[in-house]
Design a protein around this motif. Structure first.
Motif, PDB file in Angstrom:
ATOM      1  N   VAL A   1       1.200  -1.343   0.015  1.00  0.00           N
ATOM      2  CA  VAL A   1      -0.164  -0.156   0.194  1.00  0.00           C
ATOM      3  C   VAL A   1       1.010   1.425  -0.156  1.00  0.00           C
ATOM      4  CG1 VAL A   1      -1.652   1.199   0.946  1.00  0.00           C
ATOM      5  CG2 VAL A   1      -2.060  -1.290   1.492  1.00  0.00           C
ATOM      6  N   LYS A   2       2.080   1.179   0.849  1.00  0.00           N
ATOM      7  CA  LYS A   2       2.853   2.294   0.610  1.00  0.00           C
ATOM      8  C   LYS A   2       3.548   2.787  -0.640  1.00  0.00           C
ATOM      9  CE  LYS A   2       7.234   3.998   3.224  1.00  0.00           C
ATOM     10  NZ  LYS A   2       8.019   3.733   4.366  1.00  0.00           N
TER      11      LYS A   2
ATOM     12  N   GLN B   1       1.395   9.645  -6.453  1.00  0.00           N
ATOM     13  CA  GLN B   1       2.116  10.556  -5.785  1.00  0.00           C
ATOM     14  C   GLN B   1       2.596  11.518  -6.903  1.00  0.00           C
ATOM     15  OE1 GLN B   1       0.731  12.358  -2.963  1.00  0.00           O
ATOM     16  NE2 GLN B   1       1.480  14.134  -3.043  1.00  0.00           N
ATOM     17  N   HIS B   2       3.466  10.516  -7.267  1.00  0.00           N
ATOM     18  CA  HIS B   2       4.647  10.854  -8.116  1.00  0.00           C
ATOM     19  C   HIS B   2       3.743  11.080  -9.380  1.00  0.00           C
ATOM     20  CE1 HIS B   2       8.576  11.027 -10.133  1.00  0.00           C
ATOM     21  NE2 HIS B   2       8.590  10.547 -10.597  1.00  0.00           N
ATOM     22  N   PHE B   3       3.189  10.703  -9.710  1.00  0.00           N
ATOM     23  CA  PHE B   3       1.998  10.667 -11.377  1.00  0.00           C
ATOM     24  C   PHE B   3       1.326  11.208 -11.201  1.00  0.00           C
ATOM     25  CE2 PHE B   3       5.330   6.694 -11.521  1.00  0.00           C
ATOM     26  CZ  PHE B   3       5.309   7.168 -13.042  1.00  0.00           C
ATOM     27  N   ARG B   4       0.678  11.754  -9.906  1.00  0.00           N
ATOM     28  CA  ARG B   4      -0.998  12.933 -10.457  1.00  0.00           C
ATOM     29  C   ARG B   4      -0.739  14.033 -11.016  1.00  0.00           C
ATOM     30  NH1 ARG B   4      -2.484  15.927  -6.391  1.00  0.00           N
ATOM     31  NH2 ARG B   4      -1.149  16.796  -4.242  1.00  0.00           N
TER      32      ARG B   4
ATOM     33  N   ALA C   1       2.408  20.047 -15.504  1.00  0.00           N
ATOM     34  CA  ALA C   1       3.011  21.188 -14.089  1.00  0.00           C
ATOM     35  C   ALA C   1       2.554  20.210 -13.036  1.00  0.00           C
ATOM     36  CB  ALA C   1       1.783  22.869 -14.765  1.00  0.00           C
ATOM     37  N   ARG C   2       3.588  20.773 -12.606  1.00  0.00           N
ATOM     38  CA  ARG C   2       3.226  19.829 -10.967  1.00  0.00           C
ATOM     39  C   ARG C   2       2.599  20.578 -10.041  1.00  0.00           C
ATOM     40  NH1 ARG C   2       6.183  17.380  -7.456  1.00  0.00           N
ATOM     41  NH2 ARG C   2       7.994  16.759  -9.475  1.00  0.00           N
TER      42      ARG C   2
END
Length: 376
Positions: free
Chosen positions: A96-97, A104-107, A309-310
């Motif tokens: 899950v982690k 979180q990285h790809f969203r 864009a981040r």
């Protein structure tokens, strides 16, 4: 700069390429007359043979399955991409982690290009057709590297931490200054005035209005933006420094507004530089170069196109912790720390009396929240 970056040891950095020659060579290869120099044409039998050779029946897994985190891939597949995908999906499902880290990285990088062009939509932009053949370049703009504190320099072996701020797609026939106009940076939006004595004063002047100079450094050339009479030539001290016998090659001067991307010689994956506001430095990397395809937006006015864009984290008021921070206060003895962030309501209520007179001595500046810059 090759001595500094050791480009020959970096597998992701390509050899130097001439953008204009790249377009001409690939246009020649894809041209029907170039492929069939003797005037021959593909017969129906030849089309049938090509169609059968490259049919999805050769790889039925591609036709049967689509990429998904819930995809069930059989154990006996031989396609390497599916094998790697299966390993990755199993890793996500078992941890899950790890799954949260991947999300979180790809969203921040899942926006289709046609849904993000600055603050507008492609359909709302006047249409002007692209002159083909045209080359499309993907440009990564990085955040300025965070300066190390005295503690970091003394006690920590801190490595630079570079993060991509945004990705743009530009056309070969566009000028460098067109990309610069699309780049959003927090330092351009800052209001450079101390306003503790004028809490209600509305000021629209920003650093970008006052300090308009900037340059791109690409392959030994410093391209200055000199469109405005107030712009300064940033290249002079840089070029003089390059002549002092350092490991940096001797640099030349160029014009940002008179140079098109197709006129450049560049290396994919190589770190170049965008400098503005005197000392605000962004790494600039060309990550892809290809011909414009039928799937791309054919509206010339839509480029440079903000592809991804981040998302920046919102900074909340340190009093109410509900509203976004709009003021930053320094050296106020009534506060537990400095700097201290306030929303507009809390700032006025805490730092001023009923007659809008300042309580005590402090300095206050307008604060620009990073998400507000990206949504401006």
């Amino acid at each position: 700069m090759d001595i500094v970056h050791e480009a020959d040891k970096r597998g992701w950095i390509s050899k130097s390429s001439n953008v204009k020659r790249f377009v001409e060579e690939w246009n020649y290869k894809l041209n029907r007359n170039a492929l069939f120099e003797h005037g021959s044409v593909l017969t129906e039998n030849m089309f049938s043979e090509i169609d059968s050779t490259f049919s999805l029946e050769v790889c039925p897994e591609v036709a049967e399955y689509e990429y998904s985190r819930f995809l069930e891939i059989p154990e006996d597949v031989e396609l390497v991409t599916l094998i790697v995908q299966k390993i990755e999906l199993n890793k996500r499902n078992s941890s899950v982690k790890y799954d949260k880290q991947v999300y979180q990285h790809f969203r921040n990088y899942n926006f289709p290009p046609h849904q993000m062009v600055g603050a507008e939509n492609v359909e709302d932009i006047p249409f002007e057709p692209v002159d083909e053949p045209e080359v499309a370049l993907t440009v990564q703009i990085y955040r300025p590297e965070k300066k190390a504190t005295p503690y970091d320099r003394k006690f920590l072996s801190r490595l630079p931490c570079f993060k991509i701020e945004s990705n743009f797609m530009v056309l070969g026939n566009q000028h460098l200054c067109e990309l610069r106009d699309k780049i959003e940076c927090l330092s351009d939006k800052v209001i450079p005035f101390e306003l503790s004595d004028f809490p209600d004063m509305e000021i629209s002047t920003t650093c970008k209005d006052l300090y308009k100079s900037g340059f791109f450094y690409i392959e030994g050339v410093v391209y200055n933006d000199m469109r405005d009479p107030d712009c300064r030539d940033y290249s002079e001290p840089v070029i003089q420094w390059s002549k002092t016998g350092t490991d940096v090659m001797e640099m030349q001067k160029g014009s940002m507004e008179n140079t098109k991307f197709k006129d450049l010689k560049l290396r994919l994956g190589y770190p170049y530089l965008y400098n503005h506001q005197g000392n605000c430095e962004h790494l600039l990397v060309f990550s892809d170069m290809r011909l414009l395809s039928d799937e791309d937006v054919k509206n010339k006015n839509a480029y440079p196109m903000l592809v991804t864009a981040r998302h920046n984290k919102r900074i909340f008021c340190m009093v109410c912790k509900i509203f976004d921070a709009r003021w930053v206060v320094f050296n106020n003895p009534r506060l537990p720390e400095t700097p201290f962030m306030f929303c507009k309501k809390c700032y006025v209520g805490f730092n001023y009396d009923s007659n809008k007179q300042k309580i005590g001595q402090f300095k206050a500046y307008r604060f620009i929240d990073p998400p507000a810059v990206m949504n401006a």
